[in-house]
Enzyme design. Structure first.
Site, PDB file in Angstrom:
ATOM      1  N   GLU A   1       0.783  -1.282  -0.087  1.00 31.61           N
ATOM      2  CA  GLU A   1      -0.060   0.042  -0.053  1.00 31.61           C
ATOM      3  C   GLU A   1       0.872   1.188  -0.094  1.00 31.61           C
ATOM      4  O   GLU A   1       0.603   2.224  -0.575  1.00 31.61           O
ATOM      5  CB  GLU A   1      -0.924  -0.015   1.206  1.00 31.61           C
ATOM      6  CG  GLU A   1      -1.868  -0.993   1.442  1.00 31.61           C
ATOM      7  CD  GLU A   1      -1.348  -2.322   2.077  1.00 31.61           C
ATOM      8  OE1 GLU A   1       0.011  -2.765   1.904  1.00 31.61           O
ATOM      9  OE2 GLU A   1      -1.954  -2.992   2.801  1.00 31.61           O
TER      10      GLU A   1
ATOM     11  N   CYS B   1      -2.375  -3.578   6.972  1.00 30.46           N
ATOM     12  CA  CYS B   1      -1.780  -3.861   8.509  1.00 30.46           C
ATOM     13  C   CYS B   1      -2.225  -2.649   9.431  1.00 30.46           C
ATOM     14  O   CYS B   1      -2.421  -1.339   8.943  1.00 30.46           O
ATOM     15  CB  CYS B   1      -0.475  -4.197   8.743  1.00 30.46           C
ATOM     16  SG  CYS B   1       0.733  -2.975   8.176  1.00 30.46           S
TER      17      CYS B   1
ATOM     18  N   LEU C   1      16.099 -31.281  -7.164  1.00 27.99           N
ATOM     19  CA  LEU C   1      15.266 -30.552  -5.921  1.00 27.99           C
ATOM     20  C   LEU C   1      15.370 -28.962  -6.288  1.00 27.99           C
ATOM     21  O   LEU C   1      15.465 -28.214  -5.274  1.00 27.99           O
ATOM     22  CB  LEU C   1      15.896 -30.975  -4.665  1.00 27.99           C
ATOM     23  CG  LEU C   1      15.799 -32.407  -4.244  1.00 27.99           C
ATOM     24  CD1 LEU C   1      16.396 -32.766  -2.976  1.00 27.99           C
ATOM     25  CD2 LEU C   1      14.435 -32.757  -4.141  1.00 27.99           C
TER      26      LEU C   1
ATOM     27  N   LEU D   1       6.054 -40.454   2.663  1.00 31.01           N
ATOM     28  CA  LEU D   1       4.921 -39.863   2.538  1.00 31.01           C
ATOM     29  C   LEU D   1       3.651 -40.505   3.560  1.00 31.01           C
ATOM     30  O   LEU D   1       2.834 -39.575   4.283  1.00 31.01           O
ATOM     31  CB  LEU D   1       4.222 -39.795   1.261  1.00 31.01           C
ATOM     32  CG  LEU D   1       4.827 -38.869   0.165  1.00 31.01           C
ATOM     33  CD1 LEU D   1       4.693 -39.412  -1.306  1.00 31.01           C
ATOM     34  CD2 LEU D   1       4.319 -37.460   0.229  1.00 31.01           C
TER      35      LEU D   1
HETATM   36  C1  AOF Z   1       0.436  -4.970   4.416  1.00 29.31           C
HETATM   37  N1  AOF Z   1       1.016  -4.678   3.544  1.00 29.31           N
HETATM   38  O1  AOF Z   1       2.397  -5.321   1.750  1.00 29.31           O
HETATM   39  C2  AOF Z   1       2.290  -6.795   3.692  1.00 29.31           C
HETATM   40  C3  AOF Z   1       1.506  -6.999   5.032  1.00 29.31           C
HETATM   41  O2  AOF Z   1       7.272  -6.082  10.051  1.00 29.31           O
HETATM   42  P1  AOF Z   1       6.354  -5.478   9.054  1.00 29.31           P
HETATM   43  O3  AOF Z   1       6.139  -3.949   9.631  1.00 29.31           O
HETATM   44  O4  AOF Z   1       6.950  -5.629   7.692  1.00 29.31           O
HETATM   45  O5  AOF Z   1       4.924  -6.245   9.078  1.00 29.31           O
HETATM   46  C4  AOF Z   1       4.910  -7.503   8.739  1.00 29.31           C
HETATM   47  C5  AOF Z   1       3.560  -8.036   8.724  1.00 29.31           C
HETATM   48  O6  AOF Z   1       2.462  -7.102   7.939  1.00 29.31           O
HETATM   49  C6  AOF Z   1       3.189  -9.476   8.284  1.00 29.31           C
HETATM   50  O7  AOF Z   1       3.365 -10.411   9.289  1.00 29.31           O
HETATM   51  C7  AOF Z   1       1.830  -9.517   7.856  1.00 29.31           C
HETATM   52  O8  AOF Z   1       0.900  -9.534   8.908  1.00 29.31           O
HETATM   53  C8  AOF Z   1       1.678  -7.897   7.296  1.00 29.31           C
HETATM   54  N2  AOF Z   1       1.907  -7.950   6.003  1.00 29.31           N
HETATM   55  N3  AOF Z   1       0.731  -6.057   5.475  1.00 29.31           N
HETATM   56  O9  AOF Z   1      -0.412  -3.957   4.994  1.00 29.31           O
HETATM   57  C9  AOF Z   1       1.740  -5.673   2.893  1.00 29.31           C
HETATM   58  N4  AOF Z   1       3.267  -7.513   3.282  1.00 29.31           N
HETATM   59 ZN    ZN Z   2       1.184  -2.572   5.988  1.00 21.15          ZN
END
Ligand code: AOF
Ligand code: ZN
Length: 424
Positions: A91, A116, A245, A357
């Protein structure tokens, strides 16, 4: 009550749209994707997701997220993807690329994961969107990270944004399964992959398995590997196939080479003949890659001069017993594997053979299955996957995706737990 299975649309595998996975000459016409109606939510969310795929394998343990900003007239303003770890979130990248700020008035943001809400390496994306003039946020699915878990959506709603949740949610969930399982179930995702004959053999009774499935299935196998942090094979399979692999034959980018775990409870790899050593060195133990060999203390003591000590491989000691698979699960989450991988393990794919498996399945593991069935009958019975259960005790799986790949059939299934916890 009939249970609703999250079946993906027919041009999608469990790990992405077929037209992104297979090189054009290998792509069967019936798997070519028809784009959603231009301008629809599904159309823009697909764009956001395809964008996120470009950084797949570079962002872990962070998920690769895509974001597209679309103005009130339905024209794209900008797009962004999560940057390679520990980089910016999608974002923020998309917002930083907006040149004409008034174009955001009344705009819509399409994001593949809930923005987030926490202050981590990045400031909260939900705040960034909340204080912008964007009107509507369309989100594929929620983020189960305990630091977020719905709070991003709450923040957006509290700021007056219109939030639409669930566009393309199953496809995006399947794509981010390792991240989602790690945060939801607090353990790595276990994927099981095999190719079998119509009568259920993974190799004939002389152990020959070249080639049960065709080239298109094999290209998909390679693509699968880049989705998983680790791939595990049994030592017998290593000595039979000398597998590389690695990731090849499928479309670029190949950015997520898995760390191979060679499971060797009998110490078969520790002291092979010169000829076998040469084959192993030329095909499996390529110098640019690390490997983890899991064997026992007793095997190591019996082979103090084993050639594997010279290979810079990480060797862990296990005491295989009844709780063998539980112990392996502990090992793959332990410090040695974390260090060899360079981060926490979110996922592992078990690639075979049939005994390995079967051990995992009998121990109750198997979140997602990628199973190829080839139209060939061997009539043998020595190389089968078995859970050793009666039908009344057997757990029923849910088909997430299926496809005909030339003359093979691929079925990708998820467990009841994954269906309930990740896809509902
Ligand atoms: C978002 N946009 O592009 C991604 C998210 O340690 P930080 O601040 O980089 O946060 C990592 C966490 O943010 C990750 O574990 C997941 O919950 C979220 N990822 N969130 O808004 C993003 N990659
Ligand atoms: Zn974020």
């Amino acid at each position: 009550m009939p249970s609703h299975s999250p079946h993906l649309s027919s041009h999608f595998s469990a790990t992405g749209p077929w037209d992104q996975i297979l090189p054009i000459p290998l792509l069967p016409t019936h798997l070519q994707r028809t784009a959603p109606i231009e301008g629809s939510d599904a159309f823009w969310m697909t764009e956001a997701w395809l964008e996120s795929m470009r950084n797949h394998g570079l962002t872990r343990p962070n998920p690769a997220v895509g974001c597209v900003l679309v103005n009130a007239a339905g024209k794209e303003i900008s797009r962004g993807i999560t940057q390679p770890f520990p980089g910016l979130h999608a974002e923020k990248v998309a917002m930083d690329r907006v040149i004409d700020l008034p174009s955001l008035i009344g705009a819509t943001a399409y994001v593949t994961l809930e923005p987030c809400s926490h202050i981590g390496r990045n400031p909260p994306c939900a705040d960034l969107l909340a204080k912008s003039p964007i009107r509507r946020i369309v989100i594929a699915r929620t983020d189960p990270n305990p630091l977020v878990q719905g709070q991003g959506i709450e923040k957006l709603r509290a700021s007056g944004k219109q939030v639409t949740l669930g566009v393309l949610s199953h496809e995006v969930s399947a794509w981010n399964l390792g991240f989602l399982v790690k945060h939801t179930l607090k353990r790595p995702l276990v994927a099981l992959k095999w190719a079998q004959t119509l009568d259920g053999q993974l190799a004939d009774d002389t152990m020959k398995s070249h080639w049960i499935s065709g080239p298109v299935s094999r290209a998909y196998t390679h693509w699968l590997r880049q989705n998983y942090d680790l791939i595990l094979v049994g030592a017998q399979t290593v000595l039979k196939d000398f597998p590389r692999l690695d990731v090849r034959d499928c479309n670029l980018p190949h950015q997520g080479e898995p760390l191979p775990i060679l499971f060797d409870p009998k110490g078969l790899l520790l002291n092979p003949s010169e000829e076998i050593q040469t084959l192993l060195k030329n095909r499996t133990f390529l110098p640019h890659r690390k490997h983890v060999i899991v064997t026992t203390q007793t095997n190591l003591q019996a082979n103090p001069n084993s050639w594997v000590h010279d290979l810079e491989n990480v060797i862990l000691l296990a005491q295989p017993g009844q709780k063998l698979i539980e112990e392996l699960m502990q090992i793959i989450q332990g410090p040695e594997v974390t260090q060899a991988l360079g981060r926490d393990v979110q996922s592992i794919m078990i690639e075979g053979g049939s005994k390995t498996l079967s051990h995992w399945i009998s121990a109750g593991y198997g979140d997602i299955f990628h199973t190829f069935i080839a139209p060939v009958l061997t009539g043998g019975d020595k190389n089968r996957v078995t859970a050793r259960k009666l039908l009344s005790q057997a757990s029923r799986l849910h088909t997430l995706a299926s496809a005909q790949l030339e003359s093979d059939i691929l079925i990708e299934m998820i467990s009841q737990e994954i269906k309930e916890r990740i896809f509902s």
